[in-house]
Enzyme design. Structure first.
Site, PDB file in Angstrom:
ATOM      1  N   ARG A 119       0.851  -1.217  -0.013  1.00 21.16           N
ATOM      2  CA  ARG A 119      -0.169   0.007  -0.160  1.00 21.16           C
ATOM      3  C   ARG A 119       0.888   1.373  -0.101  1.00 21.16           C
ATOM      4  O   ARG A 119       0.190   2.358   0.443  1.00 21.16           O
ATOM      5  CB  ARG A 119      -0.816  -0.022   1.162  1.00 21.16           C
ATOM      6  CG  ARG A 119      -1.872  -1.154   1.006  1.00 21.16           C
ATOM      7  CD  ARG A 119      -3.175  -0.912   2.226  1.00 21.16           C
ATOM      8  NE  ARG A 119      -4.177  -1.992   2.173  1.00 21.16           N
ATOM      9  CZ  ARG A 119      -3.925  -3.255   2.522  1.00 21.16           C
ATOM     10  NH1 ARG A 119      -2.814  -3.655   3.633  1.00 21.16           N
ATOM     11  NH2 ARG A 119      -4.785  -4.423   2.599  1.00 21.16           N
ATOM     12  N   LYS A 141       2.566  11.006 -11.800  1.00 22.17           N
ATOM     13  CA  LYS A 141       1.520  10.120 -12.363  1.00 22.17           C
ATOM     14  C   LYS A 141       2.517   8.666 -12.646  1.00 22.17           C
ATOM     15  O   LYS A 141       3.426   8.514 -13.269  1.00 22.17           O
ATOM     16  CB  LYS A 141       1.285  10.711 -13.989  1.00 22.17           C
ATOM     17  CG  LYS A 141       0.031  11.560 -14.105  1.00 22.17           C
ATOM     18  CD  LYS A 141      -0.251  11.972 -15.286  1.00 22.17           C
ATOM     19  CE  LYS A 141      -1.559  12.596 -15.572  1.00 22.17           C
ATOM     20  NZ  LYS A 141      -1.901  12.972 -16.984  1.00 22.17           N
ATOM     21  N   GLU A 183       7.896  16.829 -25.820  1.00 15.94           N
ATOM     22  CA  GLU A 183       7.211  17.315 -24.664  1.00 15.94           C
ATOM     23  C   GLU A 183       7.751  18.850 -24.380  1.00 15.94           C
ATOM     24  O   GLU A 183       7.068  19.739 -23.637  1.00 15.94           O
ATOM     25  CB  GLU A 183       7.711  16.493 -23.780  1.00 15.94           C
ATOM     26  CG  GLU A 183       6.921  15.103 -23.724  1.00 15.94           C
ATOM     27  CD  GLU A 183       5.242  15.023 -23.571  1.00 15.94           C
ATOM     28  OE1 GLU A 183       4.785  16.143 -23.265  1.00 15.94           O
ATOM     29  OE2 GLU A 183       4.897  13.801 -23.487  1.00 15.94           O
ATOM     30  N   LYS A 225       5.961  22.494 -14.881  1.00 19.72           N
ATOM     31  CA  LYS A 225       5.059  21.086 -14.540  1.00 19.72           C
ATOM     32  C   LYS A 225       4.826  21.347 -13.067  1.00 19.72           C
ATOM     33  O   LYS A 225       3.848  20.961 -12.441  1.00 19.72           O
ATOM     34  CB  LYS A 225       5.592  19.890 -14.779  1.00 19.72           C
ATOM     35  CG  LYS A 225       4.765  18.489 -14.766  1.00 19.72           C
ATOM     36  CD  LYS A 225       5.311  17.460 -15.462  1.00 19.72           C
ATOM     37  CE  LYS A 225       4.323  16.333 -15.039  1.00 19.72           C
ATOM     38  NZ  LYS A 225       4.357  15.391 -16.045  1.00 19.72           N
ATOM     39  N   GLU A 235      -5.324  16.076 -11.341  1.00 22.73           N
ATOM     40  CA  GLU A 235      -5.674  16.421 -12.700  1.00 22.73           C
ATOM     41  C   GLU A 235      -7.230  16.514 -12.639  1.00 22.73           C
ATOM     42  O   GLU A 235      -7.827  15.811 -13.365  1.00 22.73           O
ATOM     43  CB  GLU A 235      -5.347  15.160 -13.884  1.00 22.73           C
ATOM     44  CG  GLU A 235      -5.652  15.592 -15.124  1.00 22.73           C
ATOM     45  CD  GLU A 235      -4.809  14.653 -16.169  1.00 22.73           C
ATOM     46  OE1 GLU A 235      -5.385  14.223 -17.146  1.00 22.73           O
ATOM     47  OE2 GLU A 235      -3.621  14.522 -16.127  1.00 22.73           O
ATOM     48  N   ARG A 239      -4.206  20.599 -14.812  1.00 21.46           N
ATOM     49  CA  ARG A 239      -3.123  19.663 -15.185  1.00 21.46           C
ATOM     50  C   ARG A 239      -3.386  19.078 -16.447  1.00 21.46           C
ATOM     51  O   ARG A 239      -2.583  18.441 -17.106  1.00 21.46           O
ATOM     52  CB  ARG A 239      -3.067  18.385 -14.010  1.00 21.46           C
ATOM     53  CG  ARG A 239      -1.782  17.635 -14.257  1.00 21.46           C
ATOM     54  CD  ARG A 239      -1.255  16.746 -13.048  1.00 21.46           C
ATOM     55  NE  ARG A 239      -0.235  15.921 -13.407  1.00 21.46           N
ATOM     56  CZ  ARG A 239       0.308  15.224 -12.337  1.00 21.46           C
ATOM     57  NH1 ARG A 239       0.071  15.149 -11.313  1.00 21.46           N
ATOM     58  NH2 ARG A 239       1.189  14.553 -12.967  1.00 21.46           N
ATOM     59  N   ASN A 243      -1.833  17.601 -21.534  1.00 25.78           N
ATOM     60  CA  ASN A 243      -2.026  16.546 -22.408  1.00 25.78           C
ATOM     61  C   ASN A 243      -2.157  17.133 -23.798  1.00 25.78           C
ATOM     62  O   ASN A 243      -2.807  16.414 -24.569  1.00 25.78           O
ATOM     63  CB  ASN A 243      -3.139  16.012 -21.981  1.00 25.78           C
ATOM     64  CG  ASN A 243      -2.965  14.940 -20.734  1.00 25.78           C
ATOM     65  OD1 ASN A 243      -1.744  14.122 -20.672  1.00 25.78           O
ATOM     66  ND2 ASN A 243      -3.776  15.002 -19.808  1.00 25.78           N
ATOM     67  N   HIS A 246      -1.838  14.830 -26.825  1.00 26.57           N
ATOM     68  CA  HIS A 246      -1.568  13.192 -26.098  1.00 26.57           C
ATOM     69  C   HIS A 246      -3.098  12.280 -26.549  1.00 26.57           C
ATOM     70  O   HIS A 246      -2.856  11.258 -26.669  1.00 26.57           O
ATOM     71  CB  HIS A 246      -1.513  13.308 -24.672  1.00 26.57           C
ATOM     72  CG  HIS A 246      -0.183  13.691 -24.150  1.00 26.57           C
ATOM     73  ND1 HIS A 246       0.478  14.946 -24.735  1.00 26.57           N
ATOM     74  CD2 HIS A 246       0.771  13.192 -23.659  1.00 26.57           C
ATOM     75  CE1 HIS A 246       1.624  15.083 -24.091  1.00 26.57           C
ATOM     76  NE2 HIS A 246       2.032  14.119 -23.441  1.00 26.57           N
ATOM     77  N   HIS A 250      -1.724   8.966 -28.346  1.00 23.92           N
ATOM     78  CA  HIS A 250      -2.068   7.807 -27.692  1.00 23.92           C
ATOM     79  C   HIS A 250      -2.781   6.864 -28.475  1.00 23.92           C
ATOM     80  O   HIS A 250      -2.584   5.526 -28.530  1.00 23.92           O
ATOM     81  CB  HIS A 250      -2.931   8.031 -26.406  1.00 23.92           C
ATOM     82  CG  HIS A 250      -2.014   8.486 -25.288  1.00 23.92           C
ATOM     83  ND1 HIS A 250      -2.718   8.927 -24.115  1.00 23.92           N
ATOM     84  CD2 HIS A 250      -0.714   8.968 -25.049  1.00 23.92           C
ATOM     85  CE1 HIS A 250      -1.768   9.350 -23.178  1.00 23.92           C
ATOM     86  NE2 HIS A 250      -0.618   9.341 -23.826  1.00 23.92           N
ATOM     87  N   HIS A 263       6.714   7.583 -27.727  1.00 25.73           N
ATOM     88  CA  HIS A 263       5.621   8.645 -27.410  1.00 25.73           C
ATOM     89  C   HIS A 263       5.772  10.145 -27.762  1.00 25.73           C
ATOM     90  O   HIS A 263       4.650  10.632 -28.316  1.00 25.73           O
ATOM     91  CB  HIS A 263       5.553   8.456 -25.788  1.00 25.73           C
ATOM     92  CG  HIS A 263       4.764   9.274 -25.140  1.00 25.73           C
ATOM     93  ND1 HIS A 263       3.401   9.274 -25.061  1.00 25.73           N
ATOM     94  CD2 HIS A 263       5.159  10.474 -24.401  1.00 25.73           C
ATOM     95  CE1 HIS A 263       2.863  10.349 -24.278  1.00 25.73           C
ATOM     96  NE2 HIS A 263       3.717  11.077 -24.172  1.00 25.73           N
TER      97      HIS A 263
END
Length: 362
Positions: A119, A141, A183, A225, A235, A239, A243, A246, A250, A263
Site C-alpha cells: 500500500r 503520474k 514534450e 510542470k 488532474e 493539469r 496533455n 496526447h 495515444h 511516445h
C-alpha cells in the site's frame, strides 16, 4: 546544479538538475542501513547500474536490483509483477525505497509498483531520457498500459526526489532525444510563449545536447510542470493542459502497437492535429500553426499521421481517453500560442477533419 521544488499541500520534494548528479550521495534522501531496490532495464543498466549502486553503497544502503524488459510494449502488468516478485523474494517491507533508473516506462512502472506494494513505499526517480526528465518523472503520474488503452491502470503517487543527470543523455539514441523535445515544445505551446520563442532560437543547441541550454530547458519545463502539479495534483483541472496532443498521440501508439512509434513522436503529430483543429475553430492563425510545425520539424519530429492509419481509426482509441466524460470527447486545444484550454465536447466531424489535414504534407 539547478534545483526545482515541487510544492504540494502537505509535502514537497526536490528535482535536482545537473551533470554527474548520479554520483553525488548528498542528493539522495537515504540513510545508512536502508534497503533499496533499483528498477531498470538491460539497456540502461549496462551504463549506469554499477555507478548508481556504488553511490548508494557509499551512503551505506543495502542495494538490490530488478531488470525489466526494455520498451513501451513491456509497460504492462507482467513487468509490474516482476517488481513485486523481486520485492517479496527479498523480504522487502515498507522501509524499502524503490529507485526508478531509466526512461518513462521504467519510471511509470516502478512508480506504480511503489504506490501498490504494501500500500505504498517511497521511491526516487532517476530519469535517463529527455522525455522522462522534462515530463514523466515529475508530478507523480504512474501507470501501466492495457492493450485497449495507454496508461489506463495506475495511480497518482509522488516520488520523494527526482535526480536528473544530463550526462545520461549522451548515451541516448538521437531518436529518443528528439522524442523528448516534443514534450519540451508542448510546454511552450500550452503555457509559456516566451519559452516557445526561446526554443525557436535554441532548438539546434538542444538537438546537439549543449549543456547550458539543456539544463535551462529541463529546469524550465520542470518548473512549469511543478507549478501545475502544485495547483492540481490529481488532474481535476489545469493539469489536463499538459496533455496537448496526447489524445491523438495515444491513439497512434495503441493502433500501431506500443513501441513502434515513440511516445514523443506520436505526441508531435498529435500536437499538429490539435493546432490544426484550433485553427479551424478560429483560435490560431495559420502562421502560428506553421511556427509549431517548423519547430517540430527542426527537432526532427514527424508532423503527419503514420502511413496507413485512417482518420476513422483514431476515434475508438480517443473515446477511451481518460478525459472523456459522459461519452463526450474532451481535447486540449490552443486559444493562442502559449495559452491552452480544454474543449469539453469536441465535434467529431471537426476532429476527423483535423486528422485528415495531417495525413498529408501541408
Amino acid at each position: 546544479m539547478l534545483c526545482v521544488n515541487v510544492e504540494l499541500n502537505d509535502r514537497r520534494y526536490p528535482i535536482y538538475i545537473g551533470e554527474n548528479t548520479l554520483t553525488n550521495p548528498e542528493l539522495y534522501p537515504l540513510n545508512a542501513g536502508q534497503k533499496v531496490m533499483i528498477v531498470s532495464n538491460p539497456t540502461i543498466a549496462q551504463y549506469y547500474l554499477e555507478t548508481l549502486t556504488h553511490t548508494l553503497e557509499k551512503i551505506g544502503c543495502v542495494v538490490e536490483h530488478v531488470l525489466l524488459p526494455d520498451g513501451e510494449q513491456h509497460k504492462n502488468l507482467d513487468s509490474l509483477n516482476l517488481i513485486f516478485t523481486a520485492l517479496l523474494k527479498g523480504n522487502h517491507g515498507r522501509d524499502t525505497t524503490l529507485i526508478a533508473l531509466g526512461g518513462g516506462v521504467i519510471g511509470d512502472v516502478a512508480g506504480y509498483a511503489a504506490a501498490s506494494y504494501q500500500r505504498g513505499i517511497p521511491f526516487i526517480q532517476i530519469p535517463t531520457t529527455l522525455l522522462a526528465q522534462v515530463d514523466s518523472s515529475v508530478g507523480g503520474k504512474t501507470a501501466v498500459n492495457h492493450e485497449l488503452g495507454k496508461n489506463m491502470i495506475g495511480a497518482f503517487y509522488q516520488p520523494i526526489a527526482v535526480i536528473i543527470d544530463t550526462q545520461t543523455l549522451h548515451t541516448l539514441p538521437k531518436r529518443e532525444v528528439n522524442a523528448g523535445l516534443a514534450e519540451v515544445i508542448k510546454y511552450g505551446a500550452i503555457l509559456d510563449l516566451p519559452f516557445f520563442n526561446w526554443l525557436e532560437e535554441h532548438i539546434d543547441k538542444l538537438v546537439t545536447l549543449q549543456t547550458d541550454a539543456l539544463q535551462y530547458c529541463i529546469a524550465r519545463c520542470c518548473q512549469i510542470k511543478a507549478d501545475i502539479v502544485a495547483r492540481d495534483e490529481t488532474e481535476k483541472g489545469d493539469r489536463a493542459l499538459l496533455n496537448l496532443g496526447h489524445t491523438f498521440g495515444h491513439a497512434i501508439e495503441a493502433h500501431l502497437g506500443y513501441g513502434n512509434w515513440l511516445h514523443g513522436e506520436a505526441v508531435s503529430v498529435g500536437m499538429m492535429m490539435a493546432a490544426v483543429f484550433s485553427e479551424k475553430l478560429g483560435h490560431l492563425a495559420p502562421q502560428d500553426v506553421a511556427r509549431i510545425e517548423k519547430l517540430l520539424a527542426r527537432a526532427n519530429l514527424p508532423t503527419v499521421s503514420p502511413d496507413g492509419m485512417q482518420p476513422e481509426e483514431y476515434l475508438p482509441y480517443m473515446m477511451r481517453d481518460k478525459k472523456v466524460i459522459a461519452g463526450k470527447l474532451r481535447l486540449v486545444l490552443l486559444k493562442q500560442l502559449g495559452q491552452a484550454y480544454v474543449a469539453k465536447d469536441a465535434d467529431r466531424d471537426l476532429v476527423l477533419n483535423a486528422i485528415r489535414c495531417c495525413t498529408q504534407t501541408h
